[in-house]
Enzyme design. Structure first.
Site, PDB file in Angstrom:
ATOM      1  N   ASP A 135       0.850  -1.193   0.000  1.00  0.00           N
ATOM      2  CA  ASP A 135       0.000   0.000   0.000  1.00  0.00           C
ATOM      3  C   ASP A 135       0.887   1.245   0.000  1.00  0.00           C
ATOM      4  O   ASP A 135       2.023   1.203   0.465  1.00  0.00           O
ATOM      5  CB  ASP A 135      -0.858   0.042   1.283  1.00  0.00           C
ATOM      6  CG  ASP A 135      -2.040  -0.914   1.234  1.00  0.00           C
ATOM      7  OD1 ASP A 135      -2.328  -1.469   0.160  1.00  0.00           O
ATOM      8  OD2 ASP A 135      -2.674  -1.111   2.291  1.00  0.00           O
ATOM      9  N   ARG A 185      -0.943  -0.833  -8.772  1.00  0.00           N
ATOM     10  CA  ARG A 185      -2.289  -0.370  -8.427  1.00  0.00           C
ATOM     11  C   ARG A 185      -2.310   1.150  -8.550  1.00  0.00           C
ATOM     12  O   ARG A 185      -1.483   1.829  -7.939  1.00  0.00           O
ATOM     13  CB  ARG A 185      -2.629  -0.757  -6.986  1.00  0.00           C
ATOM     14  CG  ARG A 185      -4.006  -0.246  -6.532  1.00  0.00           C
ATOM     15  CD  ARG A 185      -4.196  -0.340  -5.028  1.00  0.00           C
ATOM     16  NE  ARG A 185      -4.124  -1.701  -4.538  1.00  0.00           N
ATOM     17  CZ  ARG A 185      -3.857  -2.020  -3.266  1.00  0.00           C
ATOM     18  NH1 ARG A 185      -3.644  -1.061  -2.370  1.00  0.00           N
ATOM     19  NH2 ARG A 185      -3.816  -3.268  -2.886  1.00  0.00           N
TER      20      ARG A 185
END
Ligand code: FDA
Length: 309
Positions: A135, A185
């Site tokens: 992340d 992502r």
């Protein structure tokens, strides 16, 4: 304005204490979080994968300044991956890791601690036949996170990166990471950032998203399009066709509890859709960022606070 207030609250220890211990309705947390235990995480993963969705599991926690806590989080990921492998779920389930939860925020050698912990998680994931995505947190961690990503990709090339289109630097980062097989992502970004590093207007964030999407689609990377924005999803679909992308050479990603009907519509259309699925007791920071993204969520939250249902 409301977004800034909520995001400031997400990092305020006093407010955290009040909200996290309030007689809050379990429904609020349950809408966005699988549950508190690894059993909950595995159960909901199974439910989602049986519906044709893939998942990326997040053991909740961030900004750890305690080495023992960072090690415990690493152990929790090992346990989770063992359980997913044991239950035959790793084909459709990967994990997402916040480096600040595994040591990046520790004073001194935090970056090295986080790298060692992340390497351990990647090794277990690799042995279980799945992947890890790192992340991305606030902009002060971007360089460190990308440095750790580069190290991890030497041994685990499928390690996923996250880039945030609200950052002015991100189009250049996309070019660096747009190579065959590179899992990236792309999201808009969820933290409160200064104008010096981030676009202040939603329109500029969206335009940046489209530029980054083009870079990733054009260059054989594996784009993971993390957005619920209908306009961006339509543009991604058009761009994928324009670049001659087969379905499965990119994927959509959405948060658990957000636009579930759209998630299923995309699956029915033959797209790969991965649901970001958080679990654990440390839901406060995550929940506050979800509230900041949509004022209607605040109403939902306040209603639940008074209803105690
Ligand atoms: P936008 O916020 O414009 O929302 C578009 C529409 O989607 C809204 O109008 C609403 O209908 C719906 N929606 C969006 N958010 C909602 C919510 N919370 N509740 C209800 N409805 C909502 N960020 C980051 O900084 N680092 C990261 O690593 C990640 N990782 C990540 C993974 C995945 C799978 C997703 C989907 C998102 C992230 N994010 C993230 C969060 C991301 O940066 C962003 O804050 C949110 O996805 C919201 O942005 P949208 O692109 O959905 O657009």
């Amino acid at each position: 304005m409301l977004r800034s207030v909520i995001l400031a609250a997400s990092r305020n220890a006093g407010i955290k204490k009040v909200v996290a211990t309030a007689p809050i309705s379990r429904n609020v947390v349950r809408r966005f979080v699988a549950g508190e235990s690894v059993d909950d995480a595995v159960r909901v993963s199974r439910e989602l994968t049986e519906q044709g969705l893939a998942v990326s599991l997040d053991h909740l926690g961030e900004d750890t300044t305690d080495l023992a806590h960072a090690s415990a989080t690493t152990k929790a990921y090992r346990t989770l991956l063992d359980r997913l492998a044991g239950e035959g779920l790793t084909a459709g389930a990967e994990v997402s890791v916040k480096l600040s939860a595994v040591g990046q925020a520790l004073p001194g050698d935090g970056e090295k601690v986080a790298l060692d912990h992340a390497r351990e998680i990647c090794a277990v994931a690799d042995a279980a036949g799945t992947t890890v995505t790192l992340d991305m947190e606030d902009h002060t961690t971007t360089d460190s996170t990308l440095a750790i990503l580069r190290e991890l990709r030497r041994d685990f090339p499928r390690t996923g990166a996250v880039l945030q289109s609200y950052l002015r630097r991100t189009e250049a980062d996309c070019r660096d990471l747009a190579y065959p097989g590179s899992r990236v992502r792309l999201c808009k970004g969820a933290y409160e950032e200064p104008e010096s590093v981030a676009y202040p207007s939603a329109r500029d964030v969206d335009l940046s998203y489209v530029r980054c999407l083009n870079v990733l689609m054009a260059d054989d990377a594996y784009p993971m399009l993390a957005t619920h924005d209908p306009r961006l999803i339509a543009i991604a679909d058009e761009r994928a066709r324009w670049y001659g992308r087969d379905r499965g050479s990119y994927e959509y990603q959405m948060l658990y509890g957000v636009r579930p009907v759209e998630q299923r519509r995309l699956v029915a259309a033959g797209e790969t859709v991965r649901v970001y699925l958080p679990y654990g007791t440390e839901w406060y920071g995550y929940l506050m960022r979800r509230l900041a993204e949509r004022p209607a969520n605040v109403t939902f939250f306040l209603r639940a606070l008074v209803s105690r249902s």
